[in-house]
Design a protein around this motif. Structure first.
Motif, PDB file in Angstrom:
ATOM      1  N   GLU A 112      17.103   9.960  -5.141  1.00  0.00           N
ATOM      2  CA  GLU A 112      18.547   9.961  -4.887  1.00  0.00           C
ATOM      3  C   GLU A 112      18.972  11.189  -4.080  1.00  0.00           C
ATOM      4  N   ARG A 113      18.295  12.317  -4.274  1.00  0.00           N
ATOM      5  CA  ARG A 113      18.581  13.495  -3.437  1.00  0.00           C
ATOM      6  C   ARG A 113      18.264  13.187  -1.978  1.00  0.00           C
ATOM      7  N   THR A 114      17.161  12.496  -1.778  1.00  0.00           N
ATOM      8  CA  THR A 114      16.804  12.096  -0.415  1.00  0.00           C
ATOM      9  C   THR A 114      17.875  11.205   0.188  1.00  0.00           C
ATOM     10  N   LEU A 123      13.500   2.880   2.746  1.00  0.00           N
ATOM     11  CA  LEU A 123      12.267   3.037   1.982  1.00  0.00           C
ATOM     12  C   LEU A 123      12.529   3.791   0.682  1.00  0.00           C
ATOM     13  N   SER A 124      13.224   4.925   0.761  1.00  0.00           N
ATOM     14  CA  SER A 124      13.533   5.679  -0.448  1.00  0.00           C
ATOM     15  C   SER A 124      14.450   4.879  -1.370  1.00  0.00           C
ATOM     16  N   ALA A 125      15.366   4.116  -0.781  1.00  0.00           N
ATOM     17  CA  ALA A 125      16.249   3.274  -1.599  1.00  0.00           C
ATOM     18  C   ALA A 125      15.448   2.237  -2.375  1.00  0.00           C
ATOM     19  N   LYS A 126      14.442   1.644  -1.722  1.00  0.00           N
ATOM     20  CA  LYS A 126      13.623   0.632  -2.381  1.00  0.00           C
ATOM     21  C   LYS A 126      12.756   1.248  -3.486  1.00  0.00           C
ATOM     22  N   VAL A 127      12.258   2.458  -3.268  1.00  0.00           N
ATOM     23  CA  VAL A 127      11.450   3.110  -4.303  1.00  0.00           C
ATOM     24  C   VAL A 127      12.329   3.472  -5.501  1.00  0.00           C
ATOM     25  N   SER A 144      22.998   2.833  -7.013  1.00  0.00           N
ATOM     26  CA  SER A 144      22.193   3.429  -5.952  1.00  0.00           C
ATOM     27  C   SER A 144      22.320   2.660  -4.646  1.00  0.00           C
ATOM     28  N   ILE A 145      22.125   1.357  -4.699  1.00  0.00           N
ATOM     29  CA  ILE A 145      22.144   0.588  -3.453  1.00  0.00           C
ATOM     30  C   ILE A 145      23.556   0.520  -2.877  1.00  0.00           C
ATOM     31  N   GLU A 146      24.563   0.519  -3.738  1.00  0.00           N
ATOM     32  CA  GLU A 146      25.925   0.466  -3.219  1.00  0.00           C
ATOM     33  C   GLU A 146      26.335   1.774  -2.546  1.00  0.00           C
ATOM     34  N   ARG A 147      25.718   2.884  -2.953  1.00  0.00           N
ATOM     35  CA  ARG A 147      25.998   4.159  -2.275  1.00  0.00           C
ATOM     36  C   ARG A 147      25.483   4.161  -0.843  1.00  0.00           C
TER      37      ARG A 147
END
Length: 446
Positions: A112-114, A123-127, A144-147
C-alpha cells in the motif's frame, strides 16, 4: 530509470529486460502460464534486479507450500544483495521480509505504501489484492483497489485487470449488480482476464442464476483457456452452477474431465476437488474411489501449516477417504500451531481448531458435536481466506450437521443468514434444506 507497463519505475537497464518484465506482469495479472518463464528471463538477463527476486519470493509464498518457504528465503537474500534502486523495489523487499516473519498484514502495508507513490502500479495492486484474499480481508481488498482506480483511467493499458479486481471485491462485499457491471466492463477491455470473468461467475452463483453463469463461462473461453491451474477453478465454478440446476452428473463429469484431469498437488486445485466431492456427497451422490487420490496428497501435507484454508481442505480429503491416522496427525498439528504466535497461528487457534474438529466429527457421524464445533468456528471463518463461494462448503456442512442432529431452529437461523448474504436469492441448497426443516417439523405434529 525505465518505467514498466504499470507506469512505474523499474531498475532494468535494457529494453529486452523491460519487455520480459512487462510480459511477466501481464501474465501474472491474467493467471497465465508464462509468468515464471518471463520472470526467469528477466533474472537471467539482469541477476541484480532486486524487485525480480522479491517477486519470486512473494509468488512462492502465495503457493502456500512449506517447501517453497525456503525458496522465498533465498529470494529475500538475493534481493537484499541486489540494487534496490527506488522506493517501489525496496517496498517489495520489505513485503517479502514481513511475510516470511509471519506478518502478512505488514506485507500488505508495504504494497500500500508503494501504491500511495505509484497508484497506477497494477502489479502491486494485484499482489496486495492477493495477500488480502489469503487473509480473508474483503473490505480491505475493496478499499485498496478503489484507491487506485482513478489512476487506471481509460488510457491505462491494464485498466481491465483493475476492473476485474474491483468486480471481485464488490461481489465479496455484497454489491452484486455493480460487481457484474465492473466485471463485464473489464472483460471488454481485457478479454483474457480470468479473474474478472470469475468475479462475474461468483455474482451468478451468489444470486442463484446458474443459467447466466454457465452461459458466461461457455461464451468467454478466451478469458480462461490460456490460464495456469486457475482454469480448473473456472471449471469448478461451472460445476457448482450445474449443481444448482440439479445436474449432479454433469458436475461429476466436469470433475473427471477437467477439474482433476491433471492430478496436481496445488492446494487450490485440491480445494476445488475436495469441496466439490463433499458437496456432491451431501446431495446423496456416490463419488466412488475419488477421495483416495486426494487423500494420498493430503497425507503428504499434514505438516504444511502455511494456510488454514488449505489445511482444512486437506482435512476434507483425509476424512472423505477415512484416513484416521493422518486426521489425528493433522488435528495435533493444528493444536500445536494454535499455541504459537503470529498471524497464521492466530487463525489456527480460531477458527481452525474448531473447524477441523467439526470436520472430523461429521465424518464420524457425530453430528451434534460436528454442529457445535462448526457453528463455533463460523463467526471467524472468513479469516481463513478464500471467497464466500469457497467457504460455503463449510457452511453447508454446518447446516447439514444441524439437520442431522435435529438442531432445527439454529440451523434455520444459519440458513437465513446465508440467504441474506446472497441478496435473498434462494439457491437449490437453501430450498431443499428449508424443505427438510419444514418436513421434520410437520412429522411430529401429525
Amino acid at each position: 530509470m525505465n518505467f514498466d507497463i504499470c507506469q512505474s519505475p523499474v531498475s532494468l537497464s535494457t529494453a529486452k529486460a523491460v519487455e520480459d518484465w512487462n510480459g511477466m506482469i501481464r501474465a501474472f495479472l491474467a493467471h497465465g502460464t508464462a509468468t515464471p518463464q518471463c520472470l526467469g528471463a528477466v533474472l537471467t538477463a539482469e541477476p541484480n534486479f532486486a524487485m525480480g527476486h522479491a517477486a519470486r519470493g512473494l509468488f512462492s509464498l502465495m503457493m502456500g507450500r512449506r517447501e517453497l518457504v525456503q525458496t522465498a528465503k533465498e529470494a529475500l537474500l538475493a534481493a537484499r544483495a541486489s540494487d534496490a534502486a527506488n522506493p517501489r523495489e525496496r517496498a517489495w523487499i520489505d513485503a517479502l521480509d514481513a511475510w516470511l516473519a509471519d506478518r502478512p498484514s505488514d506485507a500488505v502495508a508495504a504494497m500500500e505504501r508503494t501504491l500511495q507513490a505509484y497508484p497506477a502500479d497494477t502489479l502491486s495492486a494485484k499482489v496486495s489484492h492477493g495477500i488480502r484474499f489469503i487473509l480473508g480481508d474483503a473490505q480491505g481488498m475493496r478499499r485498496s483497489i478503489e484507491r487506485v482506480l482513478p489512476a487506471h483511467d481509460k488510457d491505462h493499458p491494464l485498466r481491465g485487470f483493475a476492473l476485474g479486481c474491483h468486480a471481485f471485491t464488490l461481489e465479496e462485499t455484497g454489491e452484486y449488480d455493480n460487481a457484474e457491471q465492473a466485471g463485464r466492463s473489464g472483460l471488454e477491455l481485457t478479454p483474457d482476464d480470468a479473474w474478472g470473468l470469475h468475479a462475474v461467475a461468483h455474482v451468478f452463483d451468489m444470486t442463484a442464476r446458474p443459467d447466466l453463469g454457465i452461459d458466461l463461462i461457455e461464451n468467454n473461453t478466451a478469458a480462461w483457456d490460456h490460464c495456469n491451474n486457475f482454469r480448473y477453478h473456472v471449471w469448478w465454478h461451472k460445476a457448482l452452477l450445474h449443481m444448482d440446476r440439479g445436474e449432479l452428473d454433469v458436475a461429476l463429469g466436469l470433475y473427471d474431465a477437467q477439474i482433476r484431469s491433471d492430478k496436481t498437488d496445488d492446494y487450490r486445485d485440491i480445494s476445488n476437488a475436495t469441496s466439490l466431492l463433499l458437496r456432491l456427497e451431501l446431495e446423496g451422490m456416490e463419488v466412488g474411489p475419488r477421495w483416495a487420490e486426494l487423500a494420498d496428497i493430503a497425507e503428504r501435507r499434514t505438516d504444511d501449516g502455511c494456510v488454514v484454508f488449505a489445511d482444512l481442505h486437506y482435512m476434507l480429503a483425509l476424512a472423505g477417504a477415512s484416513r484416521p491416522d493422518a486426521q489425528r496427525a493433522m488435528t495435533a498439528r493444528f493444536a500445536r500451531d494454535a499455541k504459537s504466535s503470529g498471524e497464521m497461528p492466530a487463525r489456527y487457534a480460531d477458527p481452525g481448531v474448531a473447524a477441523a474438529s467439526g470436520l472430523n466429527a461429521f465424518a464420524e457421524g457425530r453430528y451434534d458435536a460436528a454442529f457445535s464445533d462448526l457453528a463455533s468456528a463460523r463467526p471467524n471463518m472468513q479469516s481463513i481466506g478464500g471467497s464466500h463461494a469457497q467457504r460455503d462448503v463449510f457452511e453447508r456442512l454446518t447446516i447439514d450437521a444441524g439437520l442431522r442432529a435435529g438442531r432445527y431452529e439454529q440451523t434455520e437461523d444459519i440458513l437465513h443468514a446465508r440467504l441474506k448474504q446472497r441478496a435473498g436469492q434462494a439457491d437449490r441448497f437453501t430450498k431443499t434444506r428449508m424443505a427438510s426443516i419444514a418436513e421434520a417439523r410437520r412429522i411430529p405434529a401429525q
